[in-house]
Design a protein around this motif. Structure first.
Motif, PDB file in Angstrom:
ATOM      1  N   LEU A   1     -35.176 -30.828  36.956  1.00  0.00           N
ATOM      2  CA  LEU A   1     -35.579 -29.715  37.815  1.00  0.00           C
ATOM      3  C   LEU A   1     -35.906 -30.188  39.231  1.00  0.00           C
ATOM      4  O   LEU A   1     -35.559 -29.513  40.216  1.00  0.00           O
ATOM      5  CB  LEU A   1     -36.798 -29.011  37.210  1.00  0.00           C
ATOM      6  CG  LEU A   1     -36.539 -28.200  35.933  1.00  0.00           C
ATOM      7  CD1 LEU A   1     -37.851 -27.667  35.384  1.00  0.00           C
ATOM      8  CD2 LEU A   1     -35.571 -27.058  36.213  1.00  0.00           C
TER       9      LEU A   1
ATOM     10  N   ARG B   1     -34.635 -20.678  38.110  1.00  0.00           N
ATOM     11  CA  ARG B   1     -33.516 -20.714  37.177  1.00  0.00           C
ATOM     12  C   ARG B   1     -33.465 -22.053  36.432  1.00  0.00           C
ATOM     13  O   ARG B   1     -33.522 -23.116  37.048  1.00  0.00           O
ATOM     14  CB  ARG B   1     -32.199 -20.489  37.924  1.00  0.00           C
ATOM     15  CG  ARG B   1     -30.965 -20.420  37.008  1.00  0.00           C
ATOM     16  CD  ARG B   1     -29.699 -20.296  37.832  1.00  0.00           C
ATOM     17  NE  ARG B   1     -29.669 -19.052  38.573  1.00  0.00           N
ATOM     18  CZ  ARG B   1     -29.199 -17.901  38.082  1.00  0.00           C
ATOM     19  NH1 ARG B   1     -28.740 -17.866  36.832  1.00  0.00           N
ATOM     20  NH2 ARG B   1     -29.196 -16.817  38.808  1.00  0.00           N
ATOM     21  N   GLY B   2     -33.360 -21.981  35.134  1.00  0.00           N
ATOM     22  CA  GLY B   2     -33.241 -23.183  34.318  1.00  0.00           C
ATOM     23  C   GLY B   2     -34.543 -23.878  34.003  1.00  0.00           C
ATOM     24  O   GLY B   2     -34.544 -24.908  33.308  1.00  0.00           O
TER      25      GLY B   2
ATOM     26  N   ASN C   1     -41.072 -25.831  28.969  1.00  0.00           N
ATOM     27  CA  ASN C   1     -40.428 -26.188  30.227  1.00  0.00           C
ATOM     28  C   ASN C   1     -39.231 -27.107  29.996  1.00  0.00           C
ATOM     29  O   ASN C   1     -39.188 -27.895  29.054  1.00  0.00           O
ATOM     30  CB  ASN C   1     -41.416 -26.857  31.183  1.00  0.00           C
ATOM     31  CG  ASN C   1     -41.837 -28.247  30.722  1.00  0.00           C
ATOM     32  OD1 ASN C   1     -42.584 -28.375  29.755  1.00  0.00           O
ATOM     33  ND2 ASN C   1     -41.375 -29.288  31.411  1.00  0.00           N
ATOM     34  N   ALA C   2     -38.249 -27.007  30.875  1.00  0.00           N
ATOM     35  CA  ALA C   2     -37.117 -27.918  30.876  1.00  0.00           C
ATOM     36  C   ALA C   2     -37.551 -29.261  31.455  1.00  0.00           C
ATOM     37  O   ALA C   2     -38.661 -29.410  31.987  1.00  0.00           O
ATOM     38  CB  ALA C   2     -35.974 -27.327  31.699  1.00  0.00           C
TER      39      ALA C   2
ATOM     40  N   HIS D   1     -32.797 -30.618  41.230  1.00  0.00           N
ATOM     41  CA  HIS D   1     -32.196 -29.353  41.642  1.00  0.00           C
ATOM     42  C   HIS D   1     -33.039 -28.617  42.683  1.00  0.00           C
ATOM     43  O   HIS D   1     -32.505 -27.872  43.513  1.00  0.00           O
ATOM     44  CB  HIS D   1     -31.994 -28.447  40.425  1.00  0.00           C
ATOM     45  CG  HIS D   1     -30.808 -28.811  39.587  1.00  0.00           C
ATOM     46  ND1 HIS D   1     -30.879 -29.713  38.555  1.00  0.00           N
ATOM     47  CD2 HIS D   1     -29.504 -28.407  39.642  1.00  0.00           C
ATOM     48  CE1 HIS D   1     -29.691 -29.837  37.992  1.00  0.00           C
ATOM     49  NE2 HIS D   1     -28.837 -29.065  38.634  1.00  0.00           N
TER      50      HIS D   1
ATOM     51  N   TRP E   1     -37.174 -22.724  32.248  1.00  0.00           N
ATOM     52  CA  TRP E   1     -37.849 -22.359  31.011  1.00  0.00           C
ATOM     53  C   TRP E   1     -36.848 -22.164  29.881  1.00  0.00           C
ATOM     54  O   TRP E   1     -35.814 -21.523  30.056  1.00  0.00           O
ATOM     55  CB  TRP E   1     -38.673 -21.083  31.212  1.00  0.00           C
ATOM     56  CG  TRP E   1     -39.715 -21.262  32.268  1.00  0.00           C
ATOM     57  CD1 TRP E   1     -39.640 -20.856  33.567  1.00  0.00           C
ATOM     58  CD2 TRP E   1     -40.954 -21.955  32.132  1.00  0.00           C
ATOM     59  NE1 TRP E   1     -40.766 -21.230  34.240  1.00  0.00           N
ATOM     60  CE2 TRP E   1     -41.597 -21.908  33.386  1.00  0.00           C
ATOM     61  CE3 TRP E   1     -41.587 -22.582  31.065  1.00  0.00           C
ATOM     62  CZ2 TRP E   1     -42.841 -22.483  33.600  1.00  0.00           C
ATOM     63  CZ3 TRP E   1     -42.828 -23.154  31.271  1.00  0.00           C
ATOM     64  CH2 TRP E   1     -43.451 -23.100  32.531  1.00  0.00           C
ATOM     65  N   LEU E   2     -37.194 -22.705  28.716  1.00  0.00           N
ATOM     66  CA  LEU E   2     -36.357 -22.606  27.528  1.00  0.00           C
ATOM     67  C   LEU E   2     -37.116 -21.818  26.462  1.00  0.00           C
ATOM     68  O   LEU E   2     -38.268 -22.148  26.143  1.00  0.00           O
ATOM     69  CB  LEU E   2     -36.027 -24.004  26.989  1.00  0.00           C
ATOM     70  CG  LEU E   2     -35.451 -25.006  28.008  1.00  0.00           C
ATOM     71  CD1 LEU E   2     -35.346 -26.389  27.376  1.00  0.00           C
ATOM     72  CD2 LEU E   2     -34.099 -24.530  28.515  1.00  0.00           C
TER      73      LEU E   2
END
Length: 279
Positions: free
Chosen positions: A219, A248-249, A213-214, A222, A251-252
């Motif tokens: 998050l 969006r954004g 996870n980011a 956002h 998960w890495l």
């Protein structure tokens, strides 16, 4: 093959992640989007730390996760700051409780998605390398349980990345000796209840998917109205076979041949290089 989830952070109920996200692990047990199979219905397991005993709790079943009422009931009441969950699609071993992940030894949990290719032919050589004191503890027939006991043999409790590198290195060495060109494929995860380690690796070709996870603080800024994010602490660390949603954004992707180390709020990515132990 399988889908799994590893969580570290402030205590949450298991259902916060097993059921509530739009692409939760239970949803993935029936409708996986990135797995080798769409359905992972050959059993499941959860292992969690709650401070009530030295070792983690463990609940495993051969039932499909999507229809198990006991899992739904338990997950609404068990709270933990570190837990593993796994839904299984067998690569050939029997559907039985002793083959369900995660596997436990003292304070340690271990799970796997992928396969040791040619395992029936390699099994004898691999298990002969297991510490004789650990060998009687192998209850099932999976490649994963053998990997776990090899890692324990090579010092998992002292240096998990090195021990997993030695276990996978031995698999590759033995596999190639038996004519298997690409013996290992998959992702591994282990924890002692305080730290977590996860590996993504394949002997050849693309490795099974793995994501982290980011940063939750970013998050939440956002997506202030997202109910799943609101229930998670800023120090949340999640490692998953596939994302729990399409935010969006959030998960890495973990690169191939990488070991992720999670220690509280700290997270580190290290190269993962299998090395067979000296004979």
């Amino acid at each position: 093959m399988c889908r799994w989830l590893a969580y570290s952070g402030a205590p949450v109920t298991l259902d916060d992640l097993l059921y509530k996200p739009p692409e939760s692990l239970v949803v993935q047990s029936l409708h996986s989007r990135l797995g080798a199979e769409t359905t992972n219905g050959d059993g499941f397991g959860v292992g969690w730390y709650d401070g009530h005993a030295p070792e983690p709790g463990l609940f495993r079943s051969t039932q499909p996760a999507w229809g198990d009422r006991n899992l739904r009931e338990l997950s609404r009441h068990v709270r933990s700051g570190t837990f593993f969950a796994h839904v299984r699609a067998t690569s050939g071993s029997a559907v039985q409780q002793s083959n369900c992940h995660p596997f436990r030894h003292d304070r340690w949990l271990f799970m796997h998605n992928g396969a040791v290719h040619g395992f029936p032919a390699l099994r004898r050589d691999l298990q002969l390398a297991v510490d004789p004191a650990l060998f009687p503890l192998i209850e099932g027939t999976t490649d994963t349980e053998t990997l776990f006991h090899l890692a324990l043999t090579y010092g998992l409790t002292d240096d998990p990345p090195a021990a997993m590198a030695a276990a996978v290195g031995l698999v590759e060495q033995v596999g190639r000796r038996h004519g298997v060109d690409a013996p290992f494929q998959g992702t591994l995860a282990t924890t002692d209840g305080v730290r977590m380690w996860a590996v993504r690796h394949a002997s050849a070709g693309p490795a099974r998917t793995l994501f982290r996870n980011a940063d939750l603080t970013v998050l939440k800024e956002h997506y202030p109205d997202n109910p799943v994010l609101a229930d998670l602490s800023d120090d949340t660390r999640l490692i998953v076979s596939e994302p729990l949603g399409d935010l969006r954004g959030a998960w890495l992707e973990v690169p191939p041949s990488t070991c992720v180390v999670v220690d509280g709020r700290d997270e580190e990515l290290r190269p993962f290089v299998p090395r067979a132990p000296a004979a």
